[in-house]
Design a protein around this motif. Sequence first.
Motif, PDB file in Angstrom:
ATOM      1  N   THR A   1       0.827  -1.205   0.000  1.00  0.00           N
ATOM      2  CA  THR A   1       0.000   0.000   0.000  1.00  0.00           C
ATOM      3  C   THR A   1       0.859   1.252   0.000  1.00  0.00           C
ATOM      4  O   THR A   1       0.357   2.338  -0.276  1.00  0.00           O
ATOM      5  N   LEU A   2       2.107   1.111   0.377  1.00  0.00           N
ATOM      6  CA  LEU A   2       3.049   2.230   0.379  1.00  0.00           C
ATOM      7  C   LEU A   2       2.618   3.340   1.327  1.00  0.00           C
ATOM      8  O   LEU A   2       2.976   4.501   1.135  1.00  0.00           O
ATOM      9  N   THR A   3       1.824   3.008   2.300  1.00  0.00           N
ATOM     10  CA  THR A   3       1.414   4.018   3.272  1.00  0.00           C
ATOM     11  C   THR A   3       2.095   3.739   4.593  1.00  0.00           C
ATOM     12  O   THR A   3       2.586   2.640   4.838  1.00  0.00           O
ATOM     13  N   ASP A   4       2.102   4.760   5.444  1.00  0.00           N
ATOM     14  CA  ASP A   4       2.745   4.530   6.730  1.00  0.00           C
ATOM     15  C   ASP A   4       1.981   3.479   7.543  1.00  0.00           C
ATOM     16  O   ASP A   4       2.570   2.675   8.242  1.00  0.00           O
ATOM     17  N   PHE A   5       0.670   3.487   7.408  1.00  0.00           N
ATOM     18  CA  PHE A   5      -0.087   2.451   8.103  1.00  0.00           C
ATOM     19  C   PHE A   5       0.349   1.069   7.660  1.00  0.00           C
ATOM     20  O   PHE A   5       0.608   0.180   8.463  1.00  0.00           O
ATOM     21  N   GLY A   6       0.402   0.920   6.363  1.00  0.00           N
ATOM     22  CA  GLY A   6       0.727  -0.391   5.833  1.00  0.00           C
ATOM     23  C   GLY A   6       2.113  -0.834   6.241  1.00  0.00           C
ATOM     24  O   GLY A   6       2.320  -1.984   6.628  1.00  0.00           O
ATOM     25  N   ILE A   7       3.063   0.047   6.187  1.00  0.00           N
ATOM     26  CA  ILE A   7       4.437  -0.355   6.473  1.00  0.00           C
ATOM     27  C   ILE A   7       4.615  -0.618   7.964  1.00  0.00           C
ATOM     28  O   ILE A   7       5.276  -1.577   8.364  1.00  0.00           O
ATOM     29  N   ASN A   8       3.989   0.223   8.772  1.00  0.00           N
ATOM     30  CA  ASN A   8       4.023  -0.070  10.202  1.00  0.00           C
ATOM     31  C   ASN A   8       3.411  -1.430  10.490  1.00  0.00           C
ATOM     32  O   ASN A   8       3.937  -2.216  11.281  1.00  0.00           O
ATOM     33  N   ALA A   9       2.297  -1.657   9.845  1.00  0.00           N
ATOM     34  CA  ALA A   9       1.648  -2.945  10.038  1.00  0.00           C
ATOM     35  C   ALA A   9       2.572  -4.061   9.615  1.00  0.00           C
ATOM     36  O   ALA A   9       2.659  -5.104  10.271  1.00  0.00           O
ATOM     37  N   ALA A  10       3.274  -3.828   8.523  1.00  0.00           N
ATOM     38  CA  ALA A  10       4.167  -4.875   8.031  1.00  0.00           C
ATOM     39  C   ALA A  10       5.236  -5.192   9.064  1.00  0.00           C
ATOM     40  O   ALA A  10       5.521  -6.359   9.334  1.00  0.00           O
ATOM     41  N   ILE A  11       5.802  -4.164   9.655  1.00  0.00           N
ATOM     42  CA  ILE A  11       6.861  -4.427  10.623  1.00  0.00           C
ATOM     43  C   ILE A  11       6.284  -5.119  11.857  1.00  0.00           C
ATOM     44  O   ILE A  11       6.850  -6.087  12.364  1.00  0.00           O
TER      45      ILE A  11
ATOM     46  N   ALA B   1      -1.495   4.484  -1.110  1.00  0.00           N
ATOM     47  CA  ALA B   1      -0.786   5.719  -1.427  1.00  0.00           C
ATOM     48  C   ALA B   1      -1.370   6.366  -2.669  1.00  0.00           C
ATOM     49  O   ALA B   1      -1.930   5.705  -3.550  1.00  0.00           O
ATOM     50  N   GLU B   2      -1.224   7.661  -2.731  1.00  0.00           N
ATOM     51  CA  GLU B   2      -1.735   8.395  -3.867  1.00  0.00           C
ATOM     52  C   GLU B   2      -1.121   7.857  -5.153  1.00  0.00           C
ATOM     53  O   GLU B   2       0.070   7.608  -5.214  1.00  0.00           O
ATOM     54  N   GLY B   3      -1.939   7.705  -6.146  1.00  0.00           N
ATOM     55  CA  GLY B   3      -1.421   7.229  -7.412  1.00  0.00           C
ATOM     56  C   GLY B   3      -1.685   5.746  -7.614  1.00  0.00           C
ATOM     57  O   GLY B   3      -1.553   5.241  -8.713  1.00  0.00           O
ATOM     58  N   LEU B   4      -2.031   5.066  -6.541  1.00  0.00           N
ATOM     59  CA  LEU B   4      -2.368   3.664  -6.702  1.00  0.00           C
ATOM     60  C   LEU B   4      -3.870   3.544  -6.927  1.00  0.00           C
ATOM     61  O   LEU B   4      -4.654   4.400  -6.506  1.00  0.00           O
ATOM     62  N   ASN B   5      -4.227   2.455  -7.564  1.00  0.00           N
ATOM     63  CA  ASN B   5      -5.618   2.244  -7.912  1.00  0.00           C
ATOM     64  C   ASN B   5      -6.426   1.895  -6.661  1.00  0.00           C
ATOM     65  O   ASN B   5      -6.297   0.827  -6.093  1.00  0.00           O
ATOM     66  N   VAL B   6      -7.279   2.835  -6.253  1.00  0.00           N
ATOM     67  CA  VAL B   6      -7.998   2.643  -5.002  1.00  0.00           C
ATOM     68  C   VAL B   6      -8.941   1.451  -5.075  1.00  0.00           C
ATOM     69  O   VAL B   6      -9.012   0.618  -4.170  1.00  0.00           O
TER      70      VAL B   6
ATOM     71  N   VAL C   1       9.583   8.377   7.514  1.00  0.00           N
ATOM     72  CA  VAL C   1      10.652   8.757   6.598  1.00  0.00           C
ATOM     73  C   VAL C   1      10.510   7.985   5.296  1.00  0.00           C
ATOM     74  O   VAL C   1      10.599   8.540   4.198  1.00  0.00           O
ATOM     75  N   VAL C   2      10.257   6.696   5.434  1.00  0.00           N
ATOM     76  CA  VAL C   2      10.065   5.885   4.233  1.00  0.00           C
ATOM     77  C   VAL C   2       8.866   6.372   3.454  1.00  0.00           C
ATOM     78  O   VAL C   2       8.915   6.538   2.232  1.00  0.00           O
ATOM     79  N   ALA C   3       7.801   6.624   4.178  1.00  0.00           N
ATOM     80  CA  ALA C   3       6.573   7.044   3.503  1.00  0.00           C
ATOM     81  C   ALA C   3       6.772   8.377   2.805  1.00  0.00           C
ATOM     82  O   ALA C   3       6.247   8.606   1.714  1.00  0.00           O
ATOM     83  N   GLN C   4       7.552   9.231   3.442  1.00  0.00           N
ATOM     84  CA  GLN C   4       7.812  10.514   2.790  1.00  0.00           C
ATOM     85  C   GLN C   4       8.618  10.311   1.512  1.00  0.00           C
ATOM     86  O   GLN C   4       8.377  10.956   0.508  1.00  0.00           O
ATOM     87  N   ALA C   5       9.551   9.380   1.602  1.00  0.00           N
ATOM     88  CA  ALA C   5      10.341   9.090   0.402  1.00  0.00           C
ATOM     89  C   ALA C   5       9.421   8.648  -0.722  1.00  0.00           C
ATOM     90  O   ALA C   5       9.703   8.856  -1.891  1.00  0.00           O
ATOM     91  N   LEU C   6       8.305   8.007  -0.327  1.00  0.00           N
ATOM     92  CA  LEU C   6       7.378   7.545  -1.345  1.00  0.00           C
ATOM     93  C   LEU C   6       6.435   8.643  -1.797  1.00  0.00           C
ATOM     94  O   LEU C   6       5.533   8.412  -2.576  1.00  0.00           O
ATOM     95  N   GLY C   7       6.658   9.804  -1.252  1.00  0.00           N
ATOM     96  CA  GLY C   7       5.832  10.907  -1.695  1.00  0.00           C
ATOM     97  C   GLY C   7       4.545  11.029  -0.919  1.00  0.00           C
ATOM     98  O   GLY C   7       3.623  11.703  -1.336  1.00  0.00           O
ATOM     99  N   ARG C   8       4.436  10.363   0.199  1.00  0.00           N
ATOM    100  CA  ARG C   8       3.262  10.522   1.044  1.00  0.00           C
ATOM    101  C   ARG C   8       3.599  11.331   2.275  1.00  0.00           C
ATOM    102  O   ARG C   8       3.991  10.820   3.264  1.00  0.00           O
TER     103      ARG C   8
END
Lengths: 506, 99, 509, 817
Positions: free
Chosen positions: C331-341, C417-422, C502-509
């Motif tokens: 999902t490239l979102t902070d929620f998703g990545i936090n969840a992943a960790i 994340a913005e740009g992905l197909n919702v 930081v990661v999410a920001q790198a992804l433009g979110r």
Amino acid sequence: MLASLVAQAAQLPFDKPIIDFHALAPEIVLVSLMSLVLLVDVFKLEEGRRFIPPLTGIAMLASIIPLISLALDGADRSMFGGAYVVDNLALVLKAMFLLSGYVVTLLASNYLAEGDFWESEFYLMMLSSILGMVVMSSSRDLITIFVALELLSIPAYLMASWEKRNLRSNEAGLKYYLMGVFASALMLYGMSLLFGVSGSTLLTDIGAAISGGDSSTPIVTLGIVLVIVGFGFKVSAVPFHSWAPDTYEGAPTPVTAFLAVASKAAGFVALIQLVFIGFLGRADVVEPMMWVLAAASMTVGNLIALRQTNVVRLLAYSGVAQAGFMLAPFAVVGTNAEDALTAVVTYVLIYASMNLAAFAVVIAVSRKTQSGEVSSFGGLFGYAPGLAVAMTIALAALAGIPPLGGWFAKFVVFRALVAADSAAGYTLALVVAVNSVIAFYYYGMVLKAMWFSDAPDGDTSPIRVPVSLVSALTLTVAATILFGMFPGLIGHFTGNLQGLLAAAGG
Amino acid sequence: MWLNQFLILGALLFCIGVYGVLARRNGVMVLMSIELILNAVNINLVAFGAFHATPAGQVFALFVIAVAAAEVGVGLALVLLIYRNRSSIDLESVDLLKG
Amino acid sequence: MKDFLNDWGLTTMVFLPLVGAVVMMLIPKAEEELHKFIALLTTLVVGVVGVFLTANFDWDRSKDLQFVVDKGWIDVIHSRYTVGVDGIAMPLILLTLLVVPLIIIYSWNHFPEPHNPKAFLILMLVLDTGMIGSFVAQDLILFFVFFEVVLLPMYFMIGVWGGEQRQYASIKFFLYTLFGSAFMIVAFLALFFVTGAETFNMVDLARLVRENDVARNTQILIFGGMFMGFGIKVPMFPFHTWLPDAHTQAPTQGSVILAAVLLKLGTYGFVRIALPMLPEGAMWWAPIIGGLACIGIIYGALGCLAQTDMKRLIAFSSVAHMGYVMLGIATLTDFGINAAIFGMVAHGLITGMLFFIAGSVKERFHTLEIARLGGLLKQAPYMGWMLGFTSMASLGLPGLAGFWGEFPAILSAYNPAEGLNVGLFRFYMFIAALGTVLAAAYLLWLFQRTAFGTPKEEFAHEHVHDAHLTEWIAWLPMLVLIVVLGFLPVLIFGMTSDAVQVVAQALGR
Amino acid sequence: MLAAEAGAAASAGWFLENAWLFPAVPFVSFLLILFFGRKMPKQGAEIGITALAIVFAGALIAGAQWISHVNAAESAHGTEETHSTDETHGTEEEGHSTEPGTTEDGTHSEEGTSTEESHDEGALAVSGGGRSVVLGPSLALPMAEEGGEAHASVPPVISEWKSDWWTVGGIDFQVGTFVDGQAVMMLFVVGLISLLVHIYSTDYVHGDIRYTHFFAFLSLFTASMLLLVLANNLVMFITAWELVGVCSFALIGHWWEEQNNSNAALKAFLTNRVGDMGLLIGMITLFFTAGQGRTFNIYEINVAAASGTVSDTALTVAALCLLAAVMSKSGQFFLHTWLPDAMAGPTPVSALIHAATMVVAGVYMIARMYPVFFEGMSIAGGSINAVALIGAITTMVGGSLAFVQRDIKKVLAYSTVSQLGYMVMALGVGAWTAAMFHLMTHAFFKACLFLGSGSVSHACNHSFDMKTDMGGLRKYMPKTHATFLVGTLALAGFPLMSGFWSKDEILAGTGGFGLSEGANGRYSLMLVMGLITGGMTAAYMTRCYWLTFMGEWRGANSPNAHHGAHAAAHDDHDAHAPAGHDAHDAHDAHGGLPHESGPRITTPLLILAVLAFVAMFANIPGQFGFVPEGWRLRFEHYIEPKGEYFPAISHAEFSPVIAILSLIAAAVASGLAVAYYRKVEAQDPMGTELVDGPTSKAGLPKVAYNVLANKFYLDWLYTDVIVGFVKGPLARAANWFNQNVLDGIVNGTATVSKRIAGFTYTVLDQQVVDGVVRGSGIGASETGGLLRRMQNGRVQGYAALMFAAAAVLAGVFVLAI
């Protein structure tokens, strides 16, 4: 007649060669000690004969001393109008050949003493072959290269069939010989063509001539192809590899180690000089040809290796595949010469250490099992854990598993290929990637036997490993690990190699 | 200049040599065929040397001749060895090692 | 102390196990107790170092790398020995530090055939070095080396101490992973060259990719290479087939370590390397990864339902669980990545625990065939309840650790994340939610058939020892953590949240 | 540690602000029982009972505090409003006073604030103190609610932990409690019933091998349920939601040695899991759409939904998703099939979890998230919507299925399904208060019935089979009989029983055919279905009562009378009983005659029976002028939320027509049932059903005779045709549908998914995916084998290869370059 010749000669520009004895010191030391070995043998100093193996070893090590002094001195030395160059590359390679020779001596001493062999002549042969390699490292001229090649090859033919009363050994030698000579002949024909185009035997001149305006002449192409074929044989690249498995299997194992490491490395040394100094202007021929040879060698070598049951033969095919990896950087030589050179040299150095380690274990194990079959390694971990671990390290290194030496070798190859940033580079990188996976499969077969299987005959008495073998193993395994953990060690040499092309007059 | 004629001769010799190497079953004949190739090389070298007016070609040829002698010496030794052990120098039958 | 930690803390943590292994090599094989002691001591000391590091970790700056050491290593390729930790790596390091000593304790008198504690423990320590090293490495090449270091020990662990099909499983594991890493290294190199970087430093590379505007197509291709490397390790469908075999055949300890830490190397790689460095590539790949993750979720669950072997079932469940982790990442979102960790840690604890129990069941009944088991609760009630508890945790019960890996991942798919197909990602969300039902089905089904009911005739009269002391010691921390993390998810989220931003920001979110 | 927030005055009450203690106490008790229970003299039961006693006492105090909180809020509001609006229009003022939550008038509230402090009659809302109020006309105009000022806003008491619970992406989430009237009511219900069930269980499961476990899980369940009630945000809510599910799983499977029990447990959990998926997606939808920022906070979501700032689509989707959760948790059609199976658990569990508390969690959730449903389903002004329809169908389905059960617990289980349907339907038609009222009354009388059935079974060799093991028990167990009768009457909707009032409020709330004033819409279909079900309820409960308590005791002939035959019990529930019973039960020894249960069983029954009656006073209709105003609609007054987090719903009036209709339906149905069973009894004192149903009559000649002989078949018409049809074909058809189709779907899903799983694994995974991998391996190896043949050992072949390759390479490069 004679007078006219002399008169004619007087008109030729013949400068008295300046001989730099410091530069030649390693060869001189080697030749001297070689002569000593010869004398001891010839004069049948019976009590002296048992000193021959140590003497051989000393010869190798002693020759390294001037290498060190040359390295410390640091200056590049060039002789005979650029035909014989002592630069850092040459020094590193010479050291490698001498050390490999030393290790092979260690491997061979007990093997020969305990088997049905002529002993002292063997060392003489080996010394002269090593001498050929040492000379090869400095050759920058077709004639020197040819002579060095023959100097290293001819003794090797004999060594391969050293077990006189063994048909397999005879056959190994004969095949090696016939193929070798045929390849030399083809190579010579190619050389003659190149000479014809450039009018010089100096590689730099050839390089200059063929990269000129009419460089696309078919005759040059033919010459290059034939020369590369000749050395392709030497490095056992597919499709010129056929002799290797047979010879490796039939020859006495220390000789196999010698052929697989030193002789192959010598082939690469020659290729490096020819390609980087001579043929760089004709990358349009060299690149695709090397691409094909590299890809074919990796793939065919690996695939056939999958079906081998004999460890030596397996290592032979593995060597074919490894040659493919080493050839791969040549395929981007036109776009990325520097990285390619680093890659090849690095690979050759690391390959020498890890392959010698593998052969050392094979020799040690066969002392007990008298067999080269993979199955004979069964249960090795149970009764000889040290050997098993050493073999594991060697094979894993060959497979390119960090942190053992091989990974860095593969890495620099990838690096060279990717840095070229060309389709050929990327595709070959993928071929390398896939092949390094396949390769592990057969290395894994040996690992599997050692670790997971039981001893085939239930004999789990420990293996008595003589001191010389232990030291050979220690040396090579340590080098393999060190190269892997601190690739910077090699990096330093190869780093210094960067300026080599210029120094060699490329 | 008479270069092409020499080169053609060399090429012919080369071809004959190659044919011999590939087709003869007798070990000694194979050795001789290799000598033919080497001689083809020598002709080329000498011709080119003359063409470029450099002695290097001749020098190279001399080296080739010398080395070829050594090579053939070793080769004959090996063939003899085979003959002694197998009583035959038929190359076709030398196939213990394969696969 | 502080200085020591700053300069040597991470290095000590990484290489101390290796030192322990070398020491053990020098000690004769027969000194089994000594070997165990050394191994345990080593890992405990490493753990203590880790605790000190954690204590000195500046939580307010958890998004920055700390304890950074940057020394020359391979000058010729511009690779350096750069290590450091931030909030993303910290939980995984702590997980490793915890799990390895527990495994050694568990092993105390559980060494699988052919025994040989010396070799076994040496391999374990080497693994330890590789795992910790991968998590602290901040240089791509260094990471790659550590990433690969774990392969051989694991190969031998499966191959030597494994089950009947161990040879097949071990080589499969090895070849698969090697295949992936070959692609990965090519990708690393390509990244190095396209950025024109003079370094393999991860942070610098990420910055350079941004600054140099590396073309989208290039990013996609390079991401593809990394995807092969990390995706196989995770493993993602369709590269998962090594996992069930490896897990099933590996000895208990191997399965635990595989589940608890090794699989995380792949997902960690995505979070640490692939996403921040190749944001545009990630964009392109995200729907694919998400799709494969969803397939993995359903597919893993279906695979579980079809299993007849307990361990294999748990192994397949890993495919499904890692699907959630990957969905979160996709999902490239902070929620998703936090969840992943969080999911990585939770899966490590839970599935590790399940494998522990499976191993102990195997030891007692000499089979893991579900049809032959039954009534575990009768014969070994504590183990039975632990199995039940862990199953519940595994199926994502809120209040236990597993939930916090799944729920925010599903959540994040609602709004990628913005740009992905919702629409697509909402569909993924639905699939993932469906997966929770299936997860409950296979886990409870497993629990029912193994723990409920009465013991089968063949084992009915056998005396079955409930959990041993060593098992208790090894298991309790994991069980407690499953609860604690479930109740206080902030323990992990607090570490990761800032760093992930930081990661999410790198992804433009 | 706790911060009181959300506008609650500092004086909101300690128990309201520290509501986290409610779940915490039983949770601690759970841990204590788990770790020390075995070592305690009573094996842990005493810990649980103590904890629950504390909880219950706390709930009472919390109730009191809530009431004063409401009053305080109103007085504050009232003083504000006094000057601005009221005073001027006196009549409307009176009209208001009859309406819920409209006691905002200055006069009223001023009085209200000061007076009531002493109250505690068991039920919270009943306790309205003696306020002197203006007696308005009992039938005032339905209030048109203009303007927000119609409601006094009563802020809920929201307390949050200061430190984060979790934090992601810059958003911090806290745990907290959300207490309002609804929650307080549930605290009371859960606390009370759980306490009673604990006491009851000490006798009922006495001697069970997992006695301690049982109590541990009861404690855990109570803790989870209380957490669910108090949850401040949806994440906590789903946590509790699933935790109660787990407890339910563990307790249904309490006797897991039997596969049937564990199957039932699995089914319950998995069916719920399907619904949880809905909850998960629903809450995610709300998270992203409701409110300004992203929030799980229930209060904020409600405010957003009620204020209309959330898109309708989002609310509808969310409401539908949440409805799925309700359907599974609260056993709504077509996810209800797990609930009857759940009767495999011990009876106290059925009473507590599967009747009174857990299964109403779904209802509670709708009530809790009411703005979402109210707006999402467009309840106001409608005539049908998904919630109401599902509820209505469920209520009928459950009612009809209850007819054909021979297992007393299953009758009650289907009855529960039916009653839950009522509640959901009520919420669907906008009758919020009615639903919650029914929730409470139902909790009392259904718990009473379940516990009563347990008591009966206790006496009947642990069988629940009404046909073989019961009958005539009124003689043997007077206390159980009396309480069961009260419960039956309440459930059947007998006037003056709580069930009548709550059900009637629901029916009135439908506003069907315009029969009641002030409803939110005209849900005529719901009214019809509700009435029919009312009749059915009366009928099946009569049947149940009759079979159990009337007639002669059939147990003596039953195979179950003898212990060896336990296995012969037909149904898959706890006929197999607490294992320890065999050892301890005395009644087995004295000739197998049933006997009254001990005081620990009967006392809870009595309490519940009393409550089942008393609860009617909680919400006396507003029109009943003969009751003091301060006694009317107390439930509505204190329980229904007032504030911006609740939609503006209108309140239906009591409708005499509907009341009479439902009364008639119940009376006729139970009358028919009585008639039928009298006839049965006459034919065969030991029989339970007519042997020859209407279908077996054949032959014309017989007809005439029979007509006469059967008094023109009126009797037959009543008993056989109507009852028989309902009981027979219709109910059987429903049952068949239920067992084969619905349950078949549920079970079939399991089977099919296993099939798919098998296919996926064996074919797809092992053959295709893995096959590719292995295939490439084999392919490589085979290629290697082929290439190997080239290596034939002939040296000239090698040379030829070398030369050919050289020639090809040279040719290619010479020609190509």
